[in-house]
Scaffold this active site. Structure first.
Site, short mmCIF file in Angstrom:
data_model
loop_
_atom_site.label_atom_id
_atom_site.label_comp_id
_atom_site.label_asym_id
_atom_site.label_seq_id
_atom_site.Cartn_x
_atom_site.Cartn_y
_atom_site.Cartn_z
N ARG A 148 0.92 -1.30 0.24
CA ARG A 148 0.24 0.05 0.03
C ARG A 148 0.99 1.23 0.01
NH1 ARG A 148 -3.74 1.93 4.93
NH2 ARG A 148 -1.77 3.64 5.60
N TYR A 160 -3.02 11.37 6.09
CA TYR A 160 -3.42 9.94 6.66
C TYR A 160 -2.10 9.09 6.01
CZ TYR A 160 -4.61 5.52 6.69
OH TYR A 160 -4.70 4.02 6.60
N ASP A 210 -5.28 3.35 0.13
CA ASP A 210 -6.31 3.81 1.09
C ASP A 210 -6.74 5.18 0.84
OD1 ASP A 210 -6.84 2.66 4.34
OD2 ASP A 210 -8.27 3.70 3.09
N HIS A 212 -9.41 6.40 2.48
CA HIS A 212 -9.67 6.50 3.96
C HIS A 212 -11.17 7.43 4.24
CE1 HIS A 212 -8.40 6.57 8.35
NE2 HIS A 212 -8.10 5.36 8.15
N GLU A 236 -9.11 1.92 -1.55
CA GLU A 236 -9.78 1.31 -0.20
C GLU A 236 -10.68 2.75 0.48
OE1 GLU A 236 -7.22 -0.05 2.53
OE2 GLU A 236 -8.40 0.23 4.25
N GLU A 262 -13.66 -1.93 6.99
CA GLU A 262 -12.96 -2.03 8.16
C GLU A 262 -13.48 -1.29 9.33
OE1 GLU A 262 -9.09 0.27 6.92
OE2 GLU A 262 -9.51 1.75 8.43
N ARG A 283 -13.79 -5.76 3.90
CA ARG A 283 -12.59 -5.64 4.79
C ARG A 283 -12.83 -5.56 6.16
NH1 ARG A 283 -7.72 -4.12 4.60
NH2 ARG A 283 -7.63 -2.22 5.74
N GLU A 339 -4.15 -7.84 5.44
CA GLU A 339 -3.20 -6.72 5.54
C GLU A 339 -2.30 -7.05 6.63
OE1 GLU A 339 -5.50 -3.29 6.93
OE2 GLU A 339 -3.60 -2.07 7.39
N TRP A 402 -11.88 11.65 8.90
CA TRP A 402 -10.44 11.41 9.02
C TRP A 402 -10.06 10.16 8.36
CZ3 TRP A 402 -7.66 7.45 11.39
CH2 TRP A 402 -6.16 7.47 11.39
C1 CS2 Z 1 -6.22 2.04 7.71
C2 CS2 Z 1 -6.10 1.79 9.55
O1 CS2 Z 1 -5.11 -0.15 7.87
C3 CS2 Z 1 -5.83 0.91 7.33
O2 CS2 Z 1 -6.35 0.23 6.33
O3 CS2 Z 1 -7.44 2.50 7.52
O4 CS2 Z 1 -4.84 1.97 9.84
C4 CS2 Z 1 -6.87 2.66 10.22
O5 CS2 Z 1 -6.44 4.00 9.75
C5 CS2 Z 1 -6.56 2.28 11.85
O6 CS2 Z 1 -6.89 0.92 11.94
C6 CS2 Z 1 -7.47 3.50 12.82
O7 CS2 Z 1 -7.00 3.00 13.95
MG MG Z 2 -8.12 1.53 5.63
#
Ligand code: CS2
Ligand code: MG
Length: 402
Positions: A148, A160, A210, A212, A236, A262, A283, A339, A402
């Protein structure tokens, strides 16, 4: 009957904050479950200690599904990250116990291996292009076949996904760090650096990115189109997923594969996405989506619609979570990718025996159960240290995802 006799909620700050549930049966068999919810850890610790532990004492530890239903339906209040993380921890611990009692690794109880090894992806990042290229080079040299890429956008401060130091940890402040976000700058900048990564390294590895949750659907559609030449393995979380139908708009504009899940924690949160093939990878994580029992249901639904797994697996999910995730990854037919992040040395001191990385893959432990041991003495050296995830604000001061 192998009754649940002891329920311990173990909180440590070993490398970062983790919450672990340990269940001990009347036969002295112990099982572990990850209960870590980054930035809200003590809410799950209390849910387990104050509300669930009294219900578990004396229950038959072999009745995993019944316990899952009892905790899910018995709460009355449905779903959500705290409830589903607490249920997940109990579920993982009971699967761990069942494996230990029969002397088999958990993946054998899930149907055995469907593959010999589990493809993983790592997180490369950089504050500028040279440092991103250097970091990607290191991941390639370490043998990752999927990486990534995240880079700071000039003028946006802490964009991020940019690691500071050896271990990536976004929850690093005593109060939420307020980070500036500009969609315009991101949309101008990110496709460009992803293109330069492909120029530098070519196409013989999987490149992931990502977003995000940062874009509107039409912005995500534009981003997806802009990065089609880079042939991403996935983009993502291109847009927040509460409104699952909104992904149809993205789908109509781009062939860039989409990964979501996630921050979601039940089959119902991804049902529309999956059954309408609005995503390509789901995810949801074993820790935040109800454990092995529920995540298996999500993956089985996904398999009917040619959606593959892409389990969340950052450093803020513990090695117990990784062991449980890999138990599913190796067994399900529609595995996509896992991941993978390197845990801090302090974390590795507390949690021992979890799946290890080799040449781009991981494999589950052959030890009975999940194969992870928790070292109490080591954990006691690292007190819980409350930390918050950042928030993002636009230039006008309004809050952004975020
Ligand atoms: C992120 C995470 O790994 C990822 O894809 O989205 O690192 C996420 O930001 C964290 O799990 C938040 O605690
Ligand atoms: Mg993520």
């Amino acid at each position: 009957m192998s009754a649940i006799e002891k329920v311990e909620v173990l909180v440590t700050g070993a490398g970062r904050n983790f919450v672990t549930l340990r269940i001990t049966t009347s036969d002295g068999v112990q099982g572990l479950g990850d209960a870590t919810l980054n930035g809200r850890e003590l809410s799950v610790a209390s849910y387990l200690r104050d509300h669930i532990a009294p219900l578990l004492k004396g229950r038959d530890s072999t009745r995993i599904e019944d316990t899952w239903q009892y905790l899910y339906k018995g709460a009355y209040w449905r779903r959500g990250p705290v409830t589903m993380t607490a249920i997940a921890a109990v579920d993982m611990a009971l699967w761990d116990i069942k494996g230990k009692v029969v002397g088999l690794p958990v993946y054998q109880l899930l149907g055995g291996k469907s593959r010999d090894k589990v493809l993983v992806y790592g997180h490369a990042s950089g504050s500028d292009l040279p440092s991103l290229i250097d970091d990607m080079t290191e991941f390639r040299e370490r043998g990752y076949q999927a990486i990534r890429a995240q880079m700071a956008v000039p003028g946006m401060g802490g964009t991020y996904g940019v690691r500071k130091g050896a271990i990536y940890e976004p929850a690093a402040a005593d109060l939420p760090d307020e980070q500036l976000w500009s969609t315009e700058m991101y949309l101008k900048f990110a496709p460009d650096y992803l293109g330069k990564v492909r120029e530098e390294f070519g196409f013989d590895f999987h490149l992931l990115h990502d977003v995000h949750h940062r874009l509107t659907p039409i912005e995500a559609a534009r981003f997806g189109k802009d990065v089609e030449p880079m042939r991403l393995f996935w983009m993502e979380d291109p847009t927040p997923a509460e409104n699952q139908e909104t992904f149809r708009l993205i789908r109509e504009h781009t062939t860039t594969p989409i990964a979501v899940g996630e921050v979601l924690n039940s089959i119902w949160d991804v049902q529309h996405l999956i059954t309408n093939q609005l995503i390509d990878y789901v995810r949801t994580s074993v820790t935040h989506a109800g454990g092995i029992t529920h995540l298996r249901r999500i993956f089985d639904l996904a398999a009917l619609y040619q959606v593959r797994s892409g389990s969340h697996g950052p450093t803020d999910l513990s090695p117990v979570s990784l062991a449980a995730a890999v138990s599913l990854d190796i067994a399900i037919p529609n595995f996509g990718i896992q991941e993978h992040m390197v845990f801090a040395p302090e974390t590795q001191e507390v949690f021992r025996g979890y799946p290890q990385f080799a040449a781009g893959y991981v494999t589950p432990s052959e030890a009975p159960g999940l194969g992870v041991e928790y070292d109490d003495a080591a954990a006691a050296k690292f007190p819980y240290d409350p930390k918050y995830l950042p928030v993002a604000r636009r230039a006008d001061g309004s809050l952004h995802d975020w």
